[in-house]
Design a protein around this motif. Structure first.
Motif, mmCIF file in Angstrom:
data_model
loop_
_atom_site.group_PDB
_atom_site.id
_atom_site.type_symbol
_atom_site.label_atom_id
_atom_site.label_comp_id
_atom_site.label_asym_id
_atom_site.label_seq_id
_atom_site.Cartn_x
_atom_site.Cartn_y
_atom_site.Cartn_z
ATOM 1 N N ARG A 171 28.876 13.641 79.463
ATOM 2 C CA ARG A 171 28.987 12.595 78.440
ATOM 3 C C ARG A 171 30.055 12.948 77.408
ATOM 4 N NH1 ARG A 171 24.084 10.094 76.900
ATOM 5 N NH2 ARG A 171 25.181 9.523 74.997
ATOM 6 N N ASP A 199 33.416 11.478 78.233
ATOM 7 C CA ASP A 199 33.631 10.085 77.839
ATOM 8 C C ASP A 199 34.083 10.004 76.377
ATOM 9 O OD1 ASP A 199 32.661 9.569 80.359
ATOM 10 O OD2 ASP A 199 30.690 8.895 79.665
ATOM 11 N N LEU A 240 26.618 6.512 84.845
ATOM 12 C CA LEU A 240 26.581 6.262 83.408
ATOM 13 C C LEU A 240 25.164 6.335 82.851
ATOM 14 C CD1 LEU A 240 29.200 3.413 83.531
ATOM 15 C CD2 LEU A 240 29.455 5.482 82.171
ATOM 16 N N ASP A 271 21.934 8.563 82.171
ATOM 17 C CA ASP A 271 21.636 9.991 82.049
ATOM 18 C C ASP A 271 20.689 10.484 83.139
ATOM 19 O OD1 ASP A 271 23.181 9.941 79.784
ATOM 20 O OD2 ASP A 271 21.604 10.565 78.401
ATOM 21 N N ARG A 331 23.455 1.033 76.621
ATOM 22 C CA ARG A 331 22.962 2.297 76.074
ATOM 23 C C ARG A 331 22.745 2.173 74.567
ATOM 24 N NH1 ARG A 331 26.934 5.772 77.274
ATOM 25 N NH2 ARG A 331 26.067 6.465 79.258
ATOM 26 N N THR A 364 18.256 7.555 77.579
ATOM 27 C CA THR A 364 19.121 8.692 77.287
ATOM 28 C C THR A 364 18.302 9.977 77.272
ATOM 29 O OG1 THR A 364 18.878 8.333 74.901
ATOM 30 C CG2 THR A 364 20.782 7.326 75.976
ATOM 31 N N SER A 392 23.304 11.412 70.680
ATOM 32 C CA SER A 392 24.722 11.248 70.349
ATOM 33 C C SER A 392 25.235 12.441 69.561
ATOM 34 C CB SER A 392 24.931 9.950 69.554
ATOM 35 O OG SER A 392 24.139 9.938 68.383
ATOM 36 N N VAL A 446 25.951 15.207 72.054
ATOM 37 C CA VAL A 446 27.178 14.918 72.790
ATOM 38 C C VAL A 446 28.396 15.182 71.912
ATOM 39 C CG1 VAL A 446 28.528 13.114 73.921
ATOM 40 C CG2 VAL A 446 26.053 13.251 74.311
#
Length: 504
Positions: free
Chosen positions: A122, A125, A253, A255, A406, A413, A417, A420
């Motif tokens: 992730r 991305d 895409l 998780d 998402r 997930t 965030s 990530v």
């Protein structure tokens, strides 16, 4: 047995410039890589003029015991030659960001758990989004897609890498993996509108990669693509390890799907290493992988050499039973997590695949497409469905359908965030990626090149000799190993006195 092993992912992103259909994808990919390196700065990414250290690479060595002559190899196989027209960088999180053929590629740092594989995948991305934002500020709105087909006959890869003991015979690995890879797609396929390499037949299928598979076993990755790749390039102690390079998978895409992709494969490798893989042999694996992909109802059977006809879920059940018989009672947390998701997803696929929406990519995409089909009365050959398929994989959260789902909480997930975002700049602590990434962030301007198993330094200012630090053991160079030393040294020269023997 555990899911834990050295592993990582590689993603080649589809790239376009809106309104410019003739734009050179190699040039666009170079812009993406250089834009990130510039935007991130020298403590987050090596300048793209820095080299990749190719000294230990051997892309033509085959795990079956021979090496292809360079004169006979396709140019796409010569990945050990620097191309000055493209761009390459090594990032502070231990990853490699570069142009691979006609795509920007993010190769994740080495990790040791499936959940960390999700996290640093992730992060790739997010690296790409930072690059796109920088390009957009300069008036160049490039778009990137995390998919594996362009809808016009081209396929590009999302690869996985797993470290396995050299002592395990490669033919045993191939035999154990062929039925598994044929069936695994029902858990981790990305889904695709159209059937056939050029989408010449209308419909929906489970995997983006299946129609491009043309061989059971082989060395190639861009032509005559095999189910099991034979490249013998360990990026580690060759006498101790082999690196299994997997090219048959899709870009995921969700998780849960990414976790299952690497987690179930690691478990099956554990079975093979222990000589406990189920006795399954498909009559025609290449036809089988396509047939299963073309049947989202999951009723398609494939024929075994012994005459049995099994579905993909039947094949996976045999592997799951073998895992259960081989596991000990004391499961680590990472293994338990993978098994829980494997069991839950397999059970829901057997009952009603739509129950896996939000966890399995192809199911989530199919549910979305069926909504449009019902609303607008669309047939599978309608161009609007193909456009939705592409928009699904756009990584920009303002346009990408998966990214928006998402954000809306419609895709489950497993990493936050914040986790990530941290993985974008920080390397995993349990592998040599930590040393590689720390060198990038601590010594900007003095790391002249790097690879998976080396870092090349320019010591004191004005010195003409470069110093190469080798890292052939992926489980050395961790934070526990070398963190205190890095904190104590005064700079590169001081570090090298501890790491490099005189005359190296």
């Amino acid at each position: 047995m555990s899911v834990r092993r050295v592993m990582g992912t590689e993603t080649e992103y589809g790239v376009t410039r809106p309104g410019d259909p003739r734009a050179n994808p190699v040039g666009l990919s170079g812009l993406v890589v250089r834009s990130y390196a510039s935007a991130a700065g020298p403590t987050r990414a090596l300048p793209t003029g820095s080299g990749w250290d190719y000294a230990d690479e051997s892309p033509l060595r085959d795990a079956r015991g021979f090496e292809v002559a360079r004169a006979l190899a396709d140019i796409s196989q010569l990945t050990d030659v620097d191309d000055p027209t493209t761009a390459n960088s090594v990032l502070s999180n231990g990853a490699r960001l570069y142009v691979d053929h006609a795509h920007p590629e993010y190769s994740s740092p080495e990790v040791t758990t499936p959940l960390d594989a999700v996290r640093w995948d992730r992060a790739g991305d997010e690296v790409m989004l930072i690059s796109l934002a920088s390009l957009a500020e300069r008036g160049d709105p490039i778009r990137l897609y995390k998919n594996n087909v362009d809808g016009k006959g081209a396929s590009y890869g999302t690869h996985e890498n797993y470290l396995v003991p050299r002592e395990v015979p490669f033919l045993s690995i191939a035999a154990g993996l062929l039925p598994f890879f044929v069936a695994r797609q029902v858990l981790v396929g990305a889904g695709r509108v159209g059937q056939g390499q050029f989408s010449e037949n209308p419909g929906f299928q489970i995997s983006q990669r299946a129609d491009y598979i043309e061989a059971e076993v082989g060395l190639e990755t861009t032509l005559k693509r095999p189910i099991v790749n034979t490249r013998d390039e360990p990026h580690a102690f060759g006498e101790k390890y082999r690196r299994l390079h997997v090219i048959v998978g899709d870009a995921t895409l969700c998780d849960v799907a990414t976790l299952l992709k690497v987690g179930t494969t690691s478990l099956v490798l554990g079975l093979i290493e222990a000589g406990r893989a189920p006795a399954l042999e498909l009559e025609d694996p290449v036809s089988a992988i396509r047939a299963i992909s073309h049947d989202p109802a999951l009723r398609q059977t494939v024929r075994l050499v012994d005459g049995r006809e099994l579905t993909a879920l039947d094949l996976l059940s045999a592997y799951r039973e073998a895992v259960d018989q081989h596991l000990g009672d004391d499961l680590d947390e990472d293994t338990s997590q993978v098994l829980e998701h494997w069991d839950a997803v397999a059970a829901d696929l057997a009952t009603d695949p739509m129950r896996c929406a939000g966890r399995v990519d192809w199911v989530t995409k199919l549910a979305l497409l069926e909504g449009y089909r019902r609303r607008d009365g669309l047939e599978w050959d309608d161009a609007r469905l193909s456009a939705i398929d592409i928009q699904w994989s756009d990584i920009d959260p303002a346009r990408g359908l998966a990214a928006r789902m998402r954000q809306a909480g419609r895709i489950q997930t497993l990493v936050t965030s914040t986790e990530v975002a941290t993985a974008v700049v920080e390397p995993p602590e349990q592998t040599r990626a930590w040393f590689r990434g720390q060198c990038v962030s601590r010594y900007p301007g003095q790391v002249r090149a790097a690879s998976w198993d080396s870092v090349v330094f320019e010591p004191a200012q004005g010195s003409r000799s470069l110093r190469r630090v080798q890292m052939p053991e992926p489980l050395k160079g961790t934070r526990a190993d070398i963190g205190a030393l890095l904190d104590s040294v005064s700079g590169v020269d001081d570090l090298l006195t501890h790491l490099v023997s005189p005359g190296d």
